[in-house]
Design a protein around this motif. Structure first.
Motif, PDB file in Angstrom:
ATOM      1  N   ILE A  28       0.832  -1.206   0.000  1.00 29.11           N
ATOM      2  CA  ILE A  28       0.000   0.000   0.000  1.00 29.11           C
ATOM      3  C   ILE A  28       0.868   1.259   0.000  1.00 29.11           C
ATOM      4  CG2 ILE A  28      -1.610   1.353   1.420  1.00 29.11           C
ATOM      5  CD1 ILE A  28      -2.945  -1.412   2.072  1.00 29.11           C
ATOM      6  N   ARG A  29       1.877   1.284   0.877  1.00 27.80           N
ATOM      7  CA  ARG A  29       2.776   2.458   0.932  1.00 27.80           C
ATOM      8  C   ARG A  29       3.489   2.683  -0.401  1.00 27.80           C
ATOM      9  NH1 ARG A  29       4.335  -0.037   5.711  1.00 27.80           N
ATOM     10  NH2 ARG A  29       6.390  -0.575   4.855  1.00 27.80           N
ATOM     11  N   GLU A  30       3.994   1.589  -0.987  1.00 25.95           N
ATOM     12  CA  GLU A  30       4.719   1.714  -2.263  1.00 25.95           C
ATOM     13  C   GLU A  30       3.787   2.187  -3.369  1.00 25.95           C
ATOM     14  OE1 GLU A  30       6.534  -2.137  -2.733  1.00 25.95           O
ATOM     15  OE2 GLU A  30       8.173  -1.638  -1.324  1.00 25.95           O
ATOM     16  N   SER A  31       2.572   1.650  -3.390  1.00 20.37           N
ATOM     17  CA  SER A  31       1.601   2.052  -4.418  1.00 20.37           C
ATOM     18  C   SER A  31       1.268   3.534  -4.294  1.00 20.37           C
ATOM     19  CB  SER A  31       0.323   1.216  -4.294  1.00 20.37           C
ATOM     20  OG  SER A  31       0.606  -0.157  -4.470  1.00 20.37           O
ATOM     21  N   ILE A  32       1.059   3.993  -3.054  1.00 21.30           N
ATOM     22  CA  ILE A  32       0.726   5.407  -2.838  1.00 21.30           C
ATOM     23  C   ILE A  32       1.892   6.297  -3.281  1.00 21.30           C
ATOM     24  CG2 ILE A  32       0.241   7.181  -1.089  1.00 21.30           C
ATOM     25  CD1 ILE A  32      -1.328   4.949   0.456  1.00 21.30           C
ATOM     26  N   SER A  33       3.109   5.864  -2.927  1.00 19.15           N
ATOM     27  CA  SER A  33       4.276   6.685  -3.289  1.00 19.15           C
ATOM     28  C   SER A  33       4.462   6.748  -4.809  1.00 19.15           C
ATOM     29  CB  SER A  33       5.542   6.159  -2.610  1.00 19.15           C
ATOM     30  OG  SER A  33       5.965   4.966  -3.221  1.00 19.15           O
ATOM     31  N   GLN A  34       3.892   5.753  -5.529  1.00 17.36           N
ATOM     32  CA  GLN A  34       3.958   5.760  -6.998  1.00 17.36           C
ATOM     33  C   GLN A  34       2.733   6.440  -7.620  1.00 17.36           C
ATOM     34  OE1 GLN A  34       4.244   1.553  -7.741  1.00 17.36           O
ATOM     35  NE2 GLN A  34       6.235   1.413  -6.708  1.00 17.36           N
ATOM     36  N   GLY A  35       1.902   7.045  -6.763  1.00 14.73           N
ATOM     37  CA  GLY A  35       0.750   7.783  -7.271  1.00 14.73           C
ATOM     38  C   GLY A  35      -0.441   6.917  -7.648  1.00 14.73           C
ATOM     39  N   LYS A  36      -0.458   5.657  -7.200  1.00 11.77           N
ATOM     40  CA  LYS A  36      -1.576   4.773  -7.526  1.00 11.77           C
ATOM     41  C   LYS A  36      -2.741   4.976  -6.557  1.00 11.77           C
ATOM     42  CE  LYS A  36       1.479   1.322  -9.535  1.00 11.77           C
ATOM     43  NZ  LYS A  36       2.241   0.110  -9.232  1.00 11.77           N
ATOM     44  N   ASP A  37      -3.941   4.714  -7.043  1.00 10.50           N
ATOM     45  CA  ASP A  37      -5.153   4.843  -6.231  1.00 10.50           C
ATOM     46  C   ASP A  37      -5.458   3.478  -5.612  1.00 10.50           C
ATOM     47  OD1 ASP A  37      -7.796   4.918  -5.302  1.00 10.50           O
ATOM     48  OD2 ASP A  37      -8.451   6.283  -6.882  1.00 10.50           O
ATOM     49  N   VAL A  38      -5.288   3.371  -4.297  1.00  7.10           N
ATOM     50  CA  VAL A  38      -5.490   2.070  -3.626  1.00  7.10           C
ATOM     51  C   VAL A  38      -6.703   2.102  -2.691  1.00  7.10           C
ATOM     52  CG1 VAL A  38      -3.107   1.242  -3.781  1.00  7.10           C
ATOM     53  CG2 VAL A  38      -3.754   2.752  -1.904  1.00  7.10           C
ATOM     54  N   ARG A  39      -7.694   2.899  -3.044  1.00  6.77           N
ATOM     55  CA  ARG A  39      -8.842   3.102  -2.146  1.00  6.77           C
ATOM     56  C   ARG A  39      -9.528   1.806  -1.732  1.00  6.77           C
ATOM     57  NH1 ARG A  39     -12.543   7.074  -4.956  1.00  6.77           N
ATOM     58  NH2 ARG A  39     -10.638   7.676  -6.034  1.00  6.77           N
ATOM     59  N   TYR A  40      -9.537   0.784  -2.594  1.00  5.72           N
ATOM     60  CA  TYR A  40     -10.283  -0.441  -2.267  1.00  5.72           C
ATOM     61  C   TYR A  40      -9.501  -1.381  -1.358  1.00  5.72           C
ATOM     62  CZ  TYR A  40     -13.507   1.409  -5.643  1.00  5.72           C
ATOM     63  OH  TYR A  40     -14.380   2.236  -6.302  1.00  5.72           O
ATOM     64  N   PHE A  41      -8.271  -1.019  -1.048  1.00  5.57           N
ATOM     65  CA  PHE A  41      -7.470  -1.802  -0.110  1.00  5.57           C
ATOM     66  C   PHE A  41      -7.546  -1.219   1.304  1.00  5.57           C
ATOM     67  CE2 PHE A  41      -5.650  -2.837  -4.197  1.00  5.57           C
ATOM     68  CZ  PHE A  41      -5.383  -4.193  -4.090  1.00  5.57           C
ATOM     69  N   LEU A  42      -8.197  -0.075   1.428  1.00 10.64           N
ATOM     70  CA  LEU A  42      -8.242   0.649   2.700  1.00 10.64           C
ATOM     71  C   LEU A  42      -9.676   0.963   3.098  1.00 10.64           C
ATOM     72  CD1 LEU A  42      -5.458   3.170   1.699  1.00 10.64           C
ATOM     73  CD2 LEU A  42      -5.198   1.455   3.486  1.00 10.64           C
ATOM     74  N   HIS A  43      -9.897   1.112   4.403  1.00  6.71           N
ATOM     75  CA  HIS A  43     -11.186   1.605   4.883  1.00  6.71           C
ATOM     76  C   HIS A  43     -11.363   3.011   4.302  1.00  6.71           C
ATOM     77  CE1 HIS A  43     -14.075   3.370   7.661  1.00  6.71           C
ATOM     78  NE2 HIS A  43     -14.398   2.155   8.044  1.00  6.71           N
ATOM     79  N   PRO A  44     -12.575   3.373   3.840  1.00  6.93           N
ATOM     80  CA  PRO A  44     -12.775   4.680   3.214  1.00  6.93           C
ATOM     81  C   PRO A  44     -12.267   5.862   4.056  1.00  6.93           C
ATOM     82  CG  PRO A  44     -14.740   3.338   2.944  1.00  6.93           C
ATOM     83  CD  PRO A  44     -13.797   2.551   3.822  1.00  6.93           C
TER      84      PRO A  44
END
Length: 194
Positions: free
Chosen positions: A165-181
């Motif tokens: 999740i951290r790596e995806s966010i740092s790459q500008g990816k939208d990971v909303r479905y992996f996290l509580h809203p």
């Protein structure tokens, strides 16, 4: 008749950040009768492991508080923040038992941690006083015969990692479905892990 103690699961971790894998596992344990309630015990920053990507204790606690709101069986715990560092699981569990004598504590760990459990501080002391629930992790077998007080959990395998999740966010990816809203919203609004 002795009053039945509340079975309280202790799920410790850095929760950097807490994600749907943590929440789904906790939900499974509560709804399938393993525990009555589950405490997400946020581990403080280990002074010996200065991890640059580890968010401040108070921010990680706030994310856990937001993620666990609205489900009465979940609780965000900062209990370890006030214990001597580094905090060992055996110390935490003993202190919890002293502080909350009306509860029976269950330690929740993954099969990866169970594989290394004999290297923990005082593993025999933990097993002799507390229940240990071991959930499946990819690539780790849970042995068929386990010591008394240790139980394998047949929960769904949800392999989401905070690192991913951290790596995806740092790459500008939208990971909303992996996290509580609510967690996604805070991370996004405050630019965390960027």
């Amino acid at each position: 008749m002795e009053e039945k103690k509340l079975r309280t699961g202790i799920f410790g971790g850095s929760f950097n950040p807490i994600h749907i894998g943590h929440l789904a596992l906790g939900n499974y344990l509560c709804e399938n009768g393993y525990v009555d309630e589950l405490w997400f015990s946020v581990s403080p920053q280990n002074p010996f492991k200065q991890n640059q990507s580890l968010l401040d204790d108070s921010i990680r606690l706030r994310l856990v508080q937001e993620a666990t709101k609205g489900y009465p069986k979940f609780y965000a715990s900062d209990f370890e923040f006030n214990l001597p560092k580094p905090s060992y699981t055996v110390t935490t569990l003993n202190k919890l038992s002293e502080t909350y004598p009306d509860r029976e504590f269950y330690l929740i760990i993954g099969a990866d941690n169970w594989a290394a459990f004999d290297r923990w501080k005082s593993p025999e002391a933990i097993i002799s006083k507390f229940h240990v629930l071991v959930y499946p992790r990819l690539g780790y077998e849970i042995p068929d015969s386990l010591p008394q007080n240790v139980e394998a959990i047949d929960s769904p395998l949800i392999e989401v990692s905070s690192t991913f999740i951290r790596e995806s966010i740092s790459q500008g990816k939208d990971v909303r479905y992996f996290l509580h809203p609510a967690v996604y919203k805070i991370i996004n609004n405050e630019g965390l892990y960027k």
